[in-house]
Design a protein around this motif. Sequence first.
Motif, mmCIF file in Angstrom:
data_model
loop_
_atom_site.group_PDB
_atom_site.id
_atom_site.type_symbol
_atom_site.label_atom_id
_atom_site.label_comp_id
_atom_site.label_asym_id
_atom_site.label_seq_id
_atom_site.Cartn_x
_atom_site.Cartn_y
_atom_site.Cartn_z
ATOM 1 N N TRP A 1 0.807 -1.231 -0.039
ATOM 2 C CA TRP A 1 -0.180 -0.203 -0.060
ATOM 3 C C TRP A 1 0.805 1.234 -0.003
ATOM 4 O O TRP A 1 0.873 2.195 -0.931
ATOM 5 C CB TRP A 1 -0.994 -0.036 1.224
ATOM 6 N N ILE A 2 1.616 1.480 1.039
ATOM 7 C CA ILE A 2 2.503 2.705 1.252
ATOM 8 C C ILE A 2 3.480 2.701 0.109
ATOM 9 O O ILE A 2 3.662 3.902 -0.447
ATOM 10 C CB ILE A 2 3.352 2.683 2.488
ATOM 11 N N CYS A 3 4.360 1.709 -0.179
ATOM 12 C CA CYS A 3 5.264 1.771 -1.371
ATOM 13 C C CYS A 3 4.667 1.916 -2.619
ATOM 14 O O CYS A 3 5.354 2.953 -3.515
ATOM 15 C CB CYS A 3 6.285 0.788 -1.188
ATOM 16 N N GLY A 4 3.492 1.187 -3.012
ATOM 17 C CA GLY A 4 3.152 1.334 -4.203
ATOM 18 C C GLY A 4 2.328 2.825 -4.526
ATOM 19 O O GLY A 4 2.505 3.284 -5.674
ATOM 20 N N GLU A 5 1.671 3.231 -3.522
ATOM 21 C CA GLU A 5 1.090 4.629 -3.965
ATOM 22 C C GLU A 5 2.118 5.684 -3.773
ATOM 23 O O GLU A 5 2.011 6.657 -4.689
ATOM 24 C CB GLU A 5 0.096 4.661 -2.877
ATOM 25 N N ALA A 6 3.094 5.684 -3.093
ATOM 26 C CA ALA A 6 4.035 6.931 -3.028
ATOM 27 C C ALA A 6 4.837 6.520 -4.497
ATOM 28 O O ALA A 6 5.189 7.610 -5.019
ATOM 29 C CB ALA A 6 5.055 6.602 -2.055
ATOM 30 N N TRP A 7 4.992 5.521 -4.804
ATOM 31 C CA TRP A 7 5.843 5.360 -6.188
ATOM 32 C C TRP A 7 4.994 5.772 -7.223
ATOM 33 O O TRP A 7 5.484 6.624 -8.484
ATOM 34 C CB TRP A 7 6.174 3.955 -6.465
ATOM 35 N N LEU A 8 3.748 5.397 -7.416
ATOM 36 C CA LEU A 8 2.825 5.921 -8.362
ATOM 37 C C LEU A 8 2.781 7.568 -8.444
ATOM 38 O O LEU A 8 2.716 7.941 -9.580
ATOM 39 C CB LEU A 8 1.380 5.378 -7.984
ATOM 40 N N ILE A 9 2.524 8.100 -7.329
ATOM 41 C CA ILE A 9 2.323 9.541 -7.248
ATOM 42 C C ILE A 9 3.714 10.165 -7.622
ATOM 43 O O ILE A 9 3.810 11.414 -8.345
ATOM 44 C CB ILE A 9 2.088 10.102 -5.737
ATOM 45 N N ALA A 10 4.820 9.755 -7.140
ATOM 46 C CA ALA A 10 6.030 10.240 -7.582
ATOM 47 C C ALA A 10 6.504 9.861 -9.233
ATOM 48 O O ALA A 10 7.290 10.766 -9.770
ATOM 49 C CB ALA A 10 7.070 9.216 -6.923
ATOM 50 N N THR A 11 5.741 9.014 -9.646
ATOM 51 C CA THR A 11 5.992 8.788 -11.138
ATOM 52 C C THR A 11 5.306 9.573 -12.081
ATOM 53 O O THR A 11 5.352 9.884 -13.097
ATOM 54 C CB THR A 11 5.634 7.234 -11.508
ATOM 55 N N ALA A 12 3.735 10.067 -11.681
ATOM 56 C CA ALA A 12 2.953 10.427 -12.298
ATOM 57 C C ALA A 12 3.177 12.007 -12.722
ATOM 58 O O ALA A 12 3.803 12.814 -11.787
ATOM 59 C CB ALA A 12 1.647 10.364 -11.648
ATOM 60 N N PRO A 13 3.053 12.576 -13.777
ATOM 61 C CA PRO A 13 3.421 14.052 -13.939
ATOM 62 C C PRO A 13 2.338 14.966 -13.436
ATOM 63 O O PRO A 13 1.237 14.460 -12.977
ATOM 64 C CB PRO A 13 3.219 14.097 -15.700
ATOM 65 N N ALA A 14 2.903 16.106 -12.912
ATOM 66 C CA ALA A 14 1.875 16.970 -12.169
ATOM 67 C C ALA A 14 0.742 17.307 -12.955
ATOM 68 O O ALA A 14 -0.203 17.437 -12.291
ATOM 69 C CB ALA A 14 2.774 18.302 -11.749
ATOM 70 N N HIS A 15 0.752 17.426 -14.282
ATOM 71 C CA HIS A 15 -0.437 17.916 -15.004
ATOM 72 C C HIS A 15 -1.507 16.543 -14.963
ATOM 73 O O HIS A 15 -2.866 16.958 -15.376
ATOM 74 C CB HIS A 15 -0.527 18.437 -16.352
ATOM 75 N N MET A 16 -1.261 15.394 -14.842
ATOM 76 C CA MET A 16 -2.083 14.341 -14.904
ATOM 77 C C MET A 16 -2.312 13.688 -13.599
ATOM 78 O O MET A 16 -2.990 12.483 -13.532
ATOM 79 C CB MET A 16 -1.901 13.711 -15.920
ATOM 80 N N LEU A 17 -1.847 14.234 -12.438
ATOM 81 C CA LEU A 17 -1.749 13.515 -11.253
ATOM 82 C C LEU A 17 -3.196 13.121 -10.635
ATOM 83 O O LEU A 17 -3.360 12.006 -10.331
ATOM 84 C CB LEU A 17 -0.988 14.424 -9.968
ATOM 85 N N GLY A 18 -4.167 14.028 -10.714
ATOM 86 C CA GLY A 18 -5.681 13.740 -10.127
ATOM 87 C C GLY A 18 -6.120 12.807 -10.842
ATOM 88 O O GLY A 18 -6.766 11.682 -10.407
ATOM 89 N N ARG A 19 -5.955 12.529 -12.413
ATOM 90 C CA ARG A 19 -6.624 11.508 -13.044
ATOM 91 C C ARG A 19 -5.791 10.175 -12.776
ATOM 92 O O ARG A 19 -6.669 9.207 -12.661
ATOM 93 C CB ARG A 19 -6.358 12.040 -14.631
ATOM 94 N N VAL A 20 -4.445 10.063 -12.494
ATOM 95 C CA VAL A 20 -3.825 8.978 -12.307
ATOM 96 C C VAL A 20 -4.232 8.336 -11.024
ATOM 97 O O VAL A 20 -4.594 7.187 -10.858
ATOM 98 C CB VAL A 20 -2.503 9.106 -12.446
ATOM 99 N N VAL A 21 -4.206 9.235 -9.820
ATOM 100 C CA VAL A 21 -4.888 8.769 -8.660
ATOM 101 C C VAL A 21 -6.261 8.390 -8.598
ATOM 102 O O VAL A 21 -6.822 7.281 -8.086
ATOM 103 C CB VAL A 21 -4.511 10.027 -7.614
ATOM 104 N N GLY A 22 -7.070 9.119 -9.435
ATOM 105 C CA GLY A 22 -8.452 8.859 -9.537
ATOM 106 C C GLY A 22 -8.789 7.369 -10.207
ATOM 107 O O GLY A 22 -9.505 6.559 -9.614
ATOM 108 N N VAL A 23 -8.124 7.062 -11.250
ATOM 109 C CA VAL A 23 -7.976 5.679 -12.051
ATOM 110 C C VAL A 23 -7.602 4.679 -10.739
ATOM 111 O O VAL A 23 -8.157 3.787 -10.682
ATOM 112 C CB VAL A 23 -7.105 5.729 -12.997
#
Length: 385
Positions: A116-138
């Motif tokens: 949970w912690i490592c996967g979510e932190a890694w996902l947020i760190a990888t996603a570009p700022a302009h599409m962060l909300g959409r990536v987290v939403g998906v």
Amino acid sequence: MSTNLRLLVALTAIIASTVIAQTVQDGAFGPLMTVALSERGVNESVSGLIVAAPWVTTAFFTSLIVVLAKRFGSPLCMVAGVLLSSACFLWFPIIDNTWAWLGISCALGLGTAIRWICGEAWLIATAPAHMLGRVVGVHETLIGLAGAVGPTILVFTGTQGFAPFLGCAAVLAVAALLPPIAARFALARSIEDEKHSPIHGSSAVRVATLAAFVGGAAEGSAHAFLPVVVTERQFGGWNTLFAASLFSLGGTLFQYPFSILADRRGRGDLFGLASAGLIIVALIIPVTQGTSSVFASILVTGAICGTFYTLAALTVANAMPSDELTAGIARLAFGSTLGSIFGPLAMGIALDALGHDLGLGVCLAGFGVVGLLGDFAITRMHRTA
């Protein structure tokens, strides 16, 4: 391979790994444990303790996971956490001692928390700022669906013997194959692409942790006690379980639209709006009449409750540099888990004291008040510091 394609592969692999693991760690684990323990003649109180053990473990080991992630990196920790959970499922049918199952359940919880912690932190760190909300939403939408779909694994494996445990272990093994693929294609974020928030540092983490706590408390308590409240209104047998499913559906389906809104509007005031929305809809529930109206209010309540954790993750992502995201997500995991433990306790007391309808509304509204006042207090302290 183009940069956009590499990014797409990396994000897809991270999300797929966490979602596949979630189908077992959250979706299939509880039903399988309760059935298996019942067949062994274990009483319900002990079964409940074993099923709850992974979440207690999550609350205790968040700091350790941050240290491990800094030492070994998120990809390796994700693989280790998923494989640990897989190994736990193989140990369950081998060991007959019930209290040993409690220890294995705690170990499984550690694996879940690492993923949970490592996967979510890694996902947020990888996603570009302009599409962060959409990536987290998906991601959050699929996580919710995974928890709902998870029990269907047991339809194919059955609930008796070694087969269901082996099936769950195999699914987790597949999830462990994906982080190395993501690590191969992931790109380091440039300094220009780091997120920035109007509330920085420790203040942002406090707001986000509070949001995770409120979301965990409201969602955990409502999901647990909605069937009781619906039964009290005598809406009919199938409506009892439908109410809980509708609440979960609202919390799942509205994640992506909310995340798009967060991308366009910014996240600064959305926690306060979500808290106010929870207060309003919670106070409407006790006076709502008619099956369709009650179910509509339940759907809206689920949608609002589901936004808190997503908003918390986006807040941390906006305020913290990539190398500190694991610590931020660990705080969210702690807050959400603590809320999931505290919420049902508070709801039970409210229902006993005030009755089912009024107790549900007042308790959920109380969580909203905590969120609203806490957000105001933290923001004010930051501005006056």
